[in-house]
Enzyme design. Structure first.
Site, PDB file in Angstrom:
ATOM      1  N   PHE A 143     -23.722  11.079  -1.211  1.00 52.69           N
ATOM      2  CA  PHE A 143     -23.181   9.949  -1.963  1.00 52.69           C
ATOM      3  C   PHE A 143     -21.692   9.865  -1.657  1.00 52.69           C
ATOM      4  CE2 PHE A 143     -21.655   7.808  -5.847  1.00 52.69           C
ATOM      5  CZ  PHE A 143     -22.541   6.743  -5.883  1.00 52.69           C
ATOM      6  N   ASP A 212     -25.070  19.706  -5.249  1.00 49.86           N
ATOM      7  CA  ASP A 212     -25.064  18.526  -6.110  1.00 49.86           C
ATOM      8  C   ASP A 212     -26.496  18.280  -6.561  1.00 49.86           C
ATOM      9  OD1 ASP A 212     -25.229  15.878  -7.104  1.00 49.86           O
ATOM     10  OD2 ASP A 212     -23.501  15.246  -5.930  1.00 49.86           O
ATOM     11  N   TYR A 237     -27.007  11.437 -16.792  1.00 51.86           N
ATOM     12  CA  TYR A 237     -27.483  10.111 -17.194  1.00 51.86           C
ATOM     13  C   TYR A 237     -28.675   9.635 -16.382  1.00 51.86           C
ATOM     14  CZ  TYR A 237     -24.029   9.011 -13.538  1.00 51.86           C
ATOM     15  OH  TYR A 237     -23.282   8.996 -12.380  1.00 51.86           O
ATOM     16  N   LYS A 238     -29.180  10.440 -15.474  1.00 56.12           N
ATOM     17  CA  LYS A 238     -30.363  10.062 -14.705  1.00 56.12           C
ATOM     18  C   LYS A 238     -31.597  10.685 -15.372  1.00 56.12           C
ATOM     19  CE  LYS A 238     -27.624   9.936 -10.433  1.00 56.12           C
ATOM     20  NZ  LYS A 238     -27.247   8.530 -10.464  1.00 56.12           N
ATOM     21  N   ARG A 386     -35.518   1.154  -3.847  1.00 48.27           N
ATOM     22  CA  ARG A 386     -35.570   2.516  -4.359  1.00 48.27           C
ATOM     23  C   ARG A 386     -36.276   2.530  -5.710  1.00 48.27           C
ATOM     24  NH1 ARG A 386     -30.484   6.419  -5.635  1.00 48.27           N
ATOM     25  NH2 ARG A 386     -30.302   4.900  -7.305  1.00 48.27           N
TER      26      ARG A 386
END
Length: 411
Positions: A143, A212, A237-238, A386
């Site tokens: 990312f 990560d 938050y995922k 996605r």
């Protein structure tokens, strides 16, 4: 593109549609995790497959936050730092996350953003590394923020950034390597990288590894302690459903904590924070990773959200995740005309996270129409659809409907 209002998605009929819909219903009926959907608040009629960007709202959070705001803040005011135990929240909530990533208590501090925690981890790892090492290996597919932070950390510590493809990273780890930064799951493709093997390779080269976990924690077993990971970061938050902008976390293995030299030493990580001394003395344990005053509102929303994991085994979550993604790919193959989409997520279970990414033409427009029809995934430039599968609240009927909707758009 067809018009979503004038051409709604038909209900499944006899034939392939009916067979797959019936299988989905049977799989949902047999799903031991299916009842967990009741722990979340989800809109009626929506298939939510974007939990790998923002998890759904746990049903207990609104009442918990009402108490935090009205009673703890509104009535107790400053007393809540002691009486509501606000002060210990970063480590207390870290200990609730720990079993989800395979860590013993006392090694995770919650707070700050993923980017800030990554900066602390990379600089701290470089300062722990053996003298004379000159390179920081960084996942070339990461990312973007990870790359930006790594470049800054490398400038600060005098290391050279070396981009590597995770599939060939082990061969690039040499006696010059100080730190290796890798993503457990690739955010774009959903590819799962071999954390145990790559961690062993880094250690064999005498380097430290930083992982990560943003796209793996809460979706599959991680095993930080079992595999000897040095440091790790992740968002909440995922798949952990902590809410938009929820605080991230930093894992520092117990064996490294006494030597961990944070580049952001704040008063909250001081051994005696209320002594207000000009000299800095780091706290012991996970608290050493803290910086400033914790963001209490979002921190306590996360603590409430983590209640959805009560009685849940991450191994069961992984098994359902693989079953869901297998079934979705089967439905896509049945419903979508040949040649319209291409799966970029690996077919093999050992290399698949908890998402499916499909490449197609006009991907942005296709995703917009899916969302208009009640199937929420997301688009990644230039051509990727996605779909994230969060086993705590996504079912097999959701997977079937999403694939059938996609097929109708291309039909």
């Amino acid at each position: 593109m067809s018009d979503a209002t004038s051409n709604p998605i038909p209900e499944p009929t006899a034939g392939v549609d009916g067979d797959l819909a019936a299988r989905a219903a049977q799989l949902d009926a047999e799903d031991g995790l299916g009842k967990l959907r009741e722990r979340f608040t989800l809109p009626d009629g929506v298939v939510y497959l974007d939990g790998n960007s923002l998890g759904a709202l746990p049903a207990a959070v609104p009442d918990a936050m009402s108490d935090v705001v009205r009673r703890q803040w509104g009535e107790l005011l400053i007393r809540s730092w002691d009486e509501s135990d606000w002060w210990t929240a970063p480590e207390r909530i870290g200990d609730r996350i720990a079993p989800l990533v395979g860590a013993a208590p006392g090694q995770i501090a919650v707070g700050d953003s993923t980017s800030v925690n990554l900066f602390k981890a990379l600089v701290g790892a470089a300062r722990l590394a053996a003298p004379g090492r000159t390179r920081m290996l960084v996942d070339a597919t990461t990312f973007p923020t990870d790359g930006y932070i790594a470049a800054s950390a490398a400038r600060m510590t005098g290391l050279e950034i070396v981009p590597v493809d995770p599939s060939g990273a082990a061969e690039r780890m040499t006696a010059d390597t100080a730190v290796v930064l890798l993503n457990h799951v690739d955010y774009r493709t959903g590819r799962l990288h071999d954390l145990p093997a790559l961690t062993r390779a880094a250690h064999a080269a005498g380097a430290l590894v930083v992982w990560d976990l943003c796209h793996s924690a809460g979706a599959l077993p991680v095993g930080l302690d079992a595999h000897g990971v040095d440091l790790a970061v992740g968002c909440t938050y995922k798949y952990l459903n902590g809410g938009p902008g929820a605080p991230a976390y930093l894992y520092v293995a117990a064996r490294h904590q006494d030597g961990f030299d944070s580049p952001l030493p704040g008063w909250n990580s001081h051994a005696e924070p209320f002594a207000m001394t000009p000299e800095y003395e780091p706290a012991r344990g996970a608290a050493r990773a803290r910086v400033g005053t914790p963001d209490i509102l979002s921190m306590l929303a996360l603590e409430s959200a983590l209640g959805v994991w009560e009685g849940v085994d991450v191994a069961d979550v992984r098994a359902k995740s693989l079953a869901l993604t297998d079934f979705f790919l089967e439905c896509v193959a049945a419903y979508v005309p040949a040649g319209k989409v291409e799966a970029v997520t690996p077919a093999g279970h050992a290399e698949r996270g908890s998402q499916v990414s499909l490449r197609c033409g006009n991907a942005r427009e296709v995703m917009a129409e899916l969302i208009a029809r009640g199937v929420v995934g997301d688009f990644r430039a230039p051509d990727v659809l996605r779909f994230g599968f969060t086993p705590l609240y996504v079912g097999f009927a959701d997977a079937e409907r999403a694939a059938r909707t996609l097929g109708h758009i291309f039909g």
